[in-house]
Write an enzyme that holds these catalytic residues in place. Sequence first.
Site, PDB file in Angstrom:
ATOM      1  N   SER A   1      -0.013  -5.381   4.404  1.00 47.05           N
ATOM      2  CA  SER A   1      -0.454  -5.247   2.966  1.00 47.05           C
ATOM      3  C   SER A   1       0.256  -3.945   2.325  1.00 47.05           C
ATOM      4  CB  SER A   1      -2.078  -5.063   2.836  1.00 47.05           C
ATOM      5  OG  SER A   1      -2.172  -3.689   3.491  1.00 47.05           O
ATOM      6  N   LYS A   2      -0.027  -3.939   0.801  1.00 42.38           N
ATOM      7  CA  LYS A   2       0.696  -2.944   0.374  1.00 42.38           C
ATOM      8  C   LYS A   2       0.509  -1.370   1.123  1.00 42.38           C
ATOM      9  CE  LYS A   2       1.663  -1.109  -3.948  1.00 42.38           C
ATOM     10  NZ  LYS A   2       2.292  -1.408  -5.227  1.00 42.38           N
TER      11      LYS A   2
END
Length: 466
Positions: free
Chosen positions: A244-245
């Site tokens: 994920s980011k």
Amino acid sequence: MADQNNRPVVTRFAPSPTGYLHIGGARTALFNWLYARHRGGKFLLRIEDTDKARSTEDAIDAILDGMNWLGLDWDGHEYYQSQFWARHAEVAHRLLERGAAYRCYMTQEELAAQREQARAERKPFRIDSPWRDVTEGQGDTPFVIRLKAPREGETVIDDEVQGRVTVQNVELDDFVLLRSDGTPTYMLAVVVDDHDMGVTHVIRGDDHLNNAFRQLAIIRAMGWPEPTYAHVPLIHGPDGAKLSKRHGAMGVDAYRDELGLLSEAVNNYLLRLGWGHGDDEIISRAQAIEWFDLPQVGKSPSRFDFKKLENLNGHYIREADDARLADLVAPRLPGADKALLVKAMPELKARAHTLNELADGARFLFVQRPLDVDEAAAALLTPDARKILGAAYAKLGALAEWEPAVLEAAIREIAEENGVKLGKLAQPLRAALTGRTTSPGIFDVLALLGRDESLARIADQMEPTE
Ligand code: GLU
């Protein structure tokens, strides 16, 4: 070198321009690039802009920019999938003529009813179109073109990474090739473009493995040569969850601009993420081209380890040319003097992992007096320390030369004369000269700042001697 059909090796990177070039895409591009270079083949770039609503110019620019930064040059011009719509439609019609596809006139309601029935019977939904064996057209009634997928037997893929993967053909559905508005689906477009571009090796994320069986059904129906597939496991975060980011799933431009990484470090890290050559960690591009091959790509998802990437970057910073580093760091330091940065670089780069740390370490060179002294440094500037600074000021001010060796001798003398250990003088001196508790060696700091600036910064903090 050639593939199993005696075709010259051609790989491709086929990003959809709906967002930035993220780290997983960059790795896919790198593996394709390396494989082509390793085999003396071609590496092509195809922008899959079929989803016009979600594709943007900015995303295309970000992809090209990211590829350029990483040094992943593609052969010839880049291809844009949307340019080939007419060709995709032509192939759909060829499949119709061959009896390998059919016009399906099912309505949304009919489809929904079948889906509902499958749900009620707790069966996986597979379309069962009454039009599968109808060859005549139905006038102006809108239709889609579906592949007449094989229903008996199985499809086997000998994937270069995943090994042998088998799917029962009953699992494949009669998926859509051409929509009722005449536009191609992703499944059709990819196959046609790969064929027309002469792609021999499809290397991509394993989220596409299921698609490969459907794509192979089209390829076989057309009687085209089959590519070699290599489906690479995705990158996970350090905790094993999908990237994920928070984990680093951002655009490669952020690795460059926000994190301050060098492209050779990102390349080396991505190469090692899912591929290995013994215990080698530092791998030059030339070695990578020589060694890269698909069987050494691991079968399990790799974990993104930011610390490792940073350490690798530290290595490449230490290896990098000082003038190049100064060019990269200068924009991060308003008012920086490039010549001074180059001069300071051997000292600065010894302790930095990123360009940000490099800029941070260099900042003291360009700040204006009186300095902002950070809390830890201020704590070192005790009344006693300020007195010693006063003594240092007098002695240093009288020096005829301002060279590291001369400065070192003088500082040692001052410490001795004042009955303190070298550190008791060096620490407050560093605090006064840089406003910080860490910096390059104190003699180098004095030399880099020069006589006037050094003495002025000391004067700002000292207790003058009577
Ligand atoms: N455009 C697809 C994607 O970005 C890749 C298609 C392919 O590699 O076959 O996921």
